[in-house]
Scaffold this motif. Sequence first.
Motif, PDB file in Angstrom:
ATOM      1  N   MET A   1      22.777  36.347  33.487  1.00  0.00           N
ATOM      2  CA  MET A   1      23.559  35.985  34.660  1.00  0.00           C
ATOM      3  C   MET A   1      24.920  36.666  34.588  1.00  0.00           C
ATOM      4  O   MET A   1      25.593  36.654  33.557  1.00  0.00           O
ATOM      5  CB  MET A   1      23.736  34.463  34.736  1.00  0.00           C
ATOM      6  N   LYS A   2      25.332  37.293  35.677  1.00  0.00           N
ATOM      7  CA  LYS A   2      26.683  37.826  35.779  1.00  0.00           C
ATOM      8  C   LYS A   2      27.575  36.714  36.319  1.00  0.00           C
ATOM      9  O   LYS A   2      27.373  36.231  37.436  1.00  0.00           O
ATOM     10  CB  LYS A   2      26.719  39.044  36.705  1.00  0.00           C
ATOM     11  N   LEU A   3      28.539  36.325  35.512  1.00  0.00           N
ATOM     12  CA  LEU A   3      29.339  35.142  35.812  1.00  0.00           C
ATOM     13  C   LEU A   3      30.809  35.511  35.915  1.00  0.00           C
ATOM     14  O   LEU A   3      31.362  36.191  35.039  1.00  0.00           O
ATOM     15  CB  LEU A   3      29.138  34.100  34.711  1.00  0.00           C
ATOM     16  N   LEU A   4      31.466  35.046  36.968  1.00  0.00           N
ATOM     17  CA  LEU A   4      32.908  35.215  37.147  1.00  0.00           C
ATOM     18  C   LEU A   4      33.570  33.858  36.996  1.00  0.00           C
ATOM     19  O   LEU A   4      33.219  32.905  37.697  1.00  0.00           O
ATOM     20  CB  LEU A   4      33.216  35.788  38.530  1.00  0.00           C
ATOM     21  N   ILE A   5      34.530  33.762  36.089  1.00  0.00           N
ATOM     22  CA  ILE A   5      35.281  32.527  35.898  1.00  0.00           C
ATOM     23  C   ILE A   5      36.699  32.743  36.381  1.00  0.00           C
ATOM     24  O   ILE A   5      37.393  33.662  35.927  1.00  0.00           O
ATOM     25  CB  ILE A   5      35.297  32.092  34.418  1.00  0.00           C
ATOM     26  N   LEU A   6      37.128  31.924  37.324  1.00  0.00           N
ATOM     27  CA  LEU A   6      38.502  31.952  37.795  1.00  0.00           C
ATOM     28  C   LEU A   6      39.294  31.032  36.870  1.00  0.00           C
ATOM     29  O   LEU A   6      39.272  29.814  36.990  1.00  0.00           O
ATOM     30  CB  LEU A   6      38.585  31.497  39.254  1.00  0.00           C
ATOM     31  N   GLY A   7      39.967  31.627  35.928  1.00  0.00           N
ATOM     32  CA  GLY A   7      40.531  30.926  34.782  1.00  0.00           C
ATOM     33  C   GLY A   7      39.850  31.514  33.551  1.00  0.00           C
ATOM     34  O   GLY A   7      39.387  32.645  33.574  1.00  0.00           O
ATOM     35  N   GLY A   8      39.791  30.744  32.479  1.00  0.00           N
ATOM     36  CA  GLY A   8      39.020  31.209  31.334  1.00  0.00           C
ATOM     37  C   GLY A   8      39.794  31.370  30.046  1.00  0.00           C
ATOM     38  O   GLY A   8      39.217  31.736  29.017  1.00  0.00           O
ATOM     39  N   THR A   9      41.096  31.080  30.057  1.00  0.00           N
ATOM     40  CA  THR A   9      41.873  31.182  28.822  1.00  0.00           C
ATOM     41  C   THR A   9      42.466  29.849  28.377  1.00  0.00           C
ATOM     42  O   THR A   9      43.039  29.769  27.288  1.00  0.00           O
ATOM     43  CB  THR A   9      43.024  32.202  28.978  1.00  0.00           C
TER      44      THR A   9
END
Length: 336
Positions: free
Chosen positions: A1-9
């Motif tokens: 799955m190609k996943l984009l996380i808005l945030g992540g740190t």
Amino acid sequence: MKLLILGGTVFLGYAIAEEAVARGHDVTIFTRGRSGSGAPAGVRALIGDRDGGLQALKQGEWDAVIDTSGYVPRVVRAGAELLADRIGHYTFISSASVYRDLSKPGTSEEDAVLELEDEATEDVAAHYGALKARCEAVLDERLPGRVLTVRPGLIVGPRDPTDRFTYWPSRIERGGQVLAPGPESAPVQIIDVRDLAAWIVSMTEARRTGVFNAAGEQGRVTMQALLEQCRSALNPSATLTWADEEFLAGRGVGAWKELPLWLPARGDTAAFTGLMQVNVDRALRTGLVFRPLEATIRDTAAWDAARPSDTVRRAGLMPEREAELLQAWLDAGSGE
């Protein structure tokens, strides 16, 4: 799955990214690059700003988005409109604070949510719950049939920047006489960030949609059970001195932040005591599970101990303040 996380740190975003990478997904995060905590190994990082700085997201396609940093409807709408034709599924991390009435136990996903009296407001501190509710509505309008809305309660565990839970394992590990807020039977509903992250990734993988409360199991833990478990796991020689609500309130002790997890059933906090008793049956039916409380306590204490000694604490009693309150409680004869 190609996943984009808005945030992540930071905290939940970090845990979601870490979990997704561990499962073999192709993970991209979009952040401002300001947290200083870095990103999990194995992710691709895009730098920008959700409020007017979306250039890095103008190219690319993703199977799913997980939005851990949406607070303002205007900003959430802009991102959704930019990505709408290049994503399949959208997971929005909302909050149990959206509910209009949190004074009672058992709040479920069907209960009414807050509404903004002033649609133009973007004051997150003053209207956090109502703004989150409006963000939910914006996404449902823009991405119908593609949105999973997660309403967490109190999230705890390693990397928690708020110290709302961290205070207790660390304070009890330090030992001595510990001021504990009564009543001992008060419910405490918490969820380990790693359990929440694993469930969110699973729900995103399955393209689940709809609204789900996500918190600890209702009725599983009380204040006494939590603090005694901290003692057992970290320092059995520590002693708990329980002070009642009347004493603490009468001396101006700040609920929730000065004494974390304490929500007196009187005064301003009475309207929010249900925050520790939301209904999570729907999430449990979809596979939400919880690790042993002792594991969360030990791991949180170990993470906290590794932080720099000069880290500014955002919640919890200062030692001098605690000592003063303990002495006042004992002088009043209430602690015998």
